[in-house]
Design an enzyme around this catalytic site. Structure first.
Site, PDB file in Angstrom:
ATOM      1  N   ASP A 161      43.057  94.799 -27.507  1.00  0.00           N
ATOM      2  CA  ASP A 161      42.051  94.186 -26.643  1.00  0.00           C
ATOM      3  C   ASP A 161      41.577  95.302 -25.724  1.00  0.00           C
ATOM      4  OD1 ASP A 161      40.620  92.984 -24.592  1.00  0.00           O
ATOM      5  OD2 ASP A 161      41.956  91.246 -24.444  1.00  0.00           O
TER       6      ASP A 161
ATOM      7  N   TYR B 220      24.318  91.863 -20.429  1.00  0.00           N
ATOM      8  CA  TYR B 220      24.368  92.743 -21.603  1.00  0.00           C
ATOM      9  C   TYR B 220      23.623  94.045 -21.313  1.00  0.00           C
ATOM     10  CZ  TYR B 220      24.424  94.113 -26.517  1.00  0.00           C
ATOM     11  OH  TYR B 220      24.629  94.795 -27.696  1.00  0.00           O
TER      12      TYR B 220
HETATM   13  N1  LIG Z   1      24.192  94.119 -33.822  1.00  0.00           N
HETATM   14  C1  LIG Z   1      23.269  94.601 -33.009  1.00  0.00           C
HETATM   15  O1  LIG Z   1      22.077  94.276 -33.120  1.00  0.00           O
HETATM   16  C2  LIG Z   1      23.652  95.586 -31.939  1.00  0.00           C
HETATM   17  C3  LIG Z   1      22.621  96.306 -31.324  1.00  0.00           C
HETATM   18  C4  LIG Z   1      22.956  97.228 -30.331  1.00  0.00           C
HETATM   19  C5  LIG Z   1      24.268  97.421 -29.982  1.00  0.00           C
HETATM   20  N2  LIG Z   1      25.247  96.688 -30.592  1.00  0.00           N
HETATM   21  C6  LIG Z   1      26.615  96.927 -30.179  1.00  0.00           C
HETATM   22  O2  LIG Z   1      27.355  97.388 -31.279  1.00  0.00           O
HETATM   23  C7  LIG Z   1      28.726  97.038 -31.091  1.00  0.00           C
HETATM   24  C8  LIG Z   1      29.232  96.352 -32.338  1.00  0.00           C
HETATM   25  O3  LIG Z   1      28.517  95.140 -32.471  1.00  0.00           O
HETATM   26  P1  LIG Z   1      28.378  94.352 -33.854  1.00  0.00           P
HETATM   27  O4  LIG Z   1      26.972  93.936 -33.936  1.00  0.00           O
HETATM   28  O5  LIG Z   1      28.999  95.113 -34.933  1.00  0.00           O
HETATM   29  O6  LIG Z   1      29.223  93.040 -33.470  1.00  0.00           O
HETATM   30  P2  LIG Z   1      30.354  92.210 -34.245  1.00  0.00           P
HETATM   31  O7  LIG Z   1      30.479  90.954 -33.466  1.00  0.00           O
HETATM   32  O8  LIG Z   1      30.048  92.151 -35.694  1.00  0.00           O
HETATM   33  O9  LIG Z   1      31.672  93.104 -34.057  1.00  0.00           O
HETATM   34  C9  LIG Z   1      32.247  93.277 -32.796  1.00  0.00           C
HETATM   35  C10 LIG Z   1      33.745  93.470 -32.965  1.00  0.00           C
HETATM   36  O10 LIG Z   1      34.302  93.705 -31.658  1.00  0.00           O
HETATM   37  C11 LIG Z   1      35.519  92.996 -31.588  1.00  0.00           C
HETATM   38  N3  LIG Z   1      35.848  92.719 -30.193  1.00  0.00           N
HETATM   39  C12 LIG Z   1      35.234  91.859 -29.344  1.00  0.00           C
HETATM   40  N4  LIG Z   1      35.859  91.849 -28.159  1.00  0.00           N
HETATM   41  C13 LIG Z   1      36.899  92.714 -28.257  1.00  0.00           C
HETATM   42  C14 LIG Z   1      37.928  93.137 -27.377  1.00  0.00           C
HETATM   43  N5  LIG Z   1      38.022  92.644 -26.121  1.00  0.00           N
HETATM   44  N6  LIG Z   1      38.808  94.052 -27.811  1.00  0.00           N
HETATM   45  C15 LIG Z   1      38.740  94.534 -29.086  1.00  0.00           C
HETATM   46  N7  LIG Z   1      37.811  94.162 -29.964  1.00  0.00           N
HETATM   47  C16 LIG Z   1      36.892  93.262 -29.551  1.00  0.00           C
HETATM   48  C17 LIG Z   1      35.293  91.720 -32.390  1.00  0.00           C
HETATM   49  O11 LIG Z   1      36.523  91.125 -32.788  1.00  0.00           O
HETATM   50  C18 LIG Z   1      34.476  92.255 -33.557  1.00  0.00           C
HETATM   51  O12 LIG Z   1      35.305  92.647 -34.626  1.00  0.00           O
HETATM   52  C19 LIG Z   1      28.775  96.165 -29.837  1.00  0.00           C
HETATM   53  O13 LIG Z   1      29.135  96.963 -28.723  1.00  0.00           O
HETATM   54  C20 LIG Z   1      27.350  95.694 -29.690  1.00  0.00           C
HETATM   55  O14 LIG Z   1      27.046  95.378 -28.361  1.00  0.00           O
HETATM   56  C21 LIG Z   1      24.974  95.781 -31.570  1.00  0.00           C
END
Ligand SMILES: NC(=O)c1ccc[n+]([C@@H]2O[C@H](COP(=O)([O-])OP(=O)(O)OC[C@H]3O[C@@H](n4cnc5c(N)ncnc54)[C@H](O)[C@@H]3O)[C@@H](O)[C@H]2O)c1
Length: 260
Positions: free
Chosen positions: A69, A161
């Site tokens: 976490d 965010y």
């Molecule tokens: N998908 C998008 O459009 C997008 C765009 C810009 C930035 N992001 C960023 O990219 C990153 C990955 O996002 P994603 O789209 O792959 O999301 P996702 O939800 O597919 O994956 C996120 C992962 O983070 C894990 N997680 C959440 N809280 C946690 C914690 N406290 N400790 C450990 N693990 C934790 C979840 O279990 C999950 O496996 C994030 O930081 C998100 O903000 C995503």
């Protein structure tokens, strides 16, 4: 004299990827492993994380899952120690763990703000603070943080965010300035909307999801969402020595979203 053969762009490196059980983190873990790194898959989600590490190993790569976490400072210490005990080094940190689920200011809830800041910003800070001493002592390392287009401009309805991702961008630059003389590079990636569970689940839960997707996609001049692979390729580049003269920089991978 020819250069020594190196198999893979990050061969010999050990990479710790947070949020690696899903989306961008999972694809980054797969790509880093495919390019020769030993990968530590770190996430809250144990079942999916174990499965990914198993799949990487079965495909001939090297991976292990560690429960993490990112808001838990003590656990960060234990995870970094476990990586050093197992692999003897730590070269790369990729901080993908993150959450969305924000609320507009006019319907704001302080508990939602605090949770998003805790995971996205505090979680990134705790990761940097946990690995920096190890990398500084080794005199090498590359840290890749995941910010967002929401760290470069405001998005209506997403105050926490945006604040968290703006914080990640500047935290990255401050860390880069501090750690550069010690041989450690720190760069941020700023994705546009990417097809991951974070985005797709939110669309699926929205009766107007299809229209929202079309509107969001059209904000990107390329006219579509990005794919996890398109971010993971940037992660591999920043993790590798190919980016040896880059630190404190923002790698924007957004289909032109912030260009217009
Ligand atoms: N998908 C998008 O459009 C997008 C765009 C810009 C930035 N992001 C960023 O990219 C990153 C990955 O996002 P994603 O789209 O792959 O999301 P996702 O939800 O597919 O994956 C996120 C992962 O983070 C894990 N997680 C959440 N809280 C946690 C914690 N406290 N400790 C450990 N693990 C934790 C979840 O279990 C999950 O496996 C994030 O930081 C998100 O903000 C995503």
């Amino acid at each position: 004299m020819s250069e020594p053969a190196v198999i893979g762009r990050v061969a010999g490196k050990v990479a710790l990827v947070t949020g690696a059980a899903s989306g961008i983190g999972a694809e980054s873990a797969r790509r880093l492993a495919a390019e020769g790194a030993a990968v530590v898959v770190a996430d809250l989600a144990a079942e999916a994380g174990e499965a990914l590490a198993g799949a990487i190993n079965e495909a001939g790569g090297t991976a292990m899952f560690l429960a993490l976490d990112v808001t838990d400072q003590a656990r960060w210490g234990a995870v970094v120690q476990a990586v050093l005990d197992h692999f003897g080094r730590l070269d790369v940190l990729v901080t993908c763990a993150g959450i969305s689920g924000d609320r507009p200011l006019l319907k704001g809830r302080y508990d939602v703000w605090k949770r998003i800041m805790a995971v996205n910003l505090d979680g990134t800070y705790l990761g940097l603070a946990a690995v920096a001493p190890v990398m500084a002592a080794a005199g090498r390392g590359s840290i890749v943080t995941i910010s967002s287009i929401a760290g470069k401009a405001g998005i209506a309805g997403a105050p926490a965010y945006c604040a968290s991702k703006g914080g990640v961008a500047l935290l990255t630059k401050a860390a880069a300035a501090e750690l550069a003389p010690l041989g450690v590079r720190v760069n941020s990636i700023h994705p546009g909307f990417i097809e991951t569970p974070m985005v797709l689940n939110s669309l699926a839960a929205d009766p107007n999801g299809a229209a929202r997707r079309a509107a969001q996609a059209s904000r990107h001049p390329v006219g579509r969402y990005g794919r996890p692979r398109e971010i993971a390729d940037g992660v591999v580049f920043l993790a590798s020595d190919e980016s040896s003269f880059m630190t404190g920089s923002e790698l924007v991978i957004d289909g032109g979203y912030t260009a217009v």
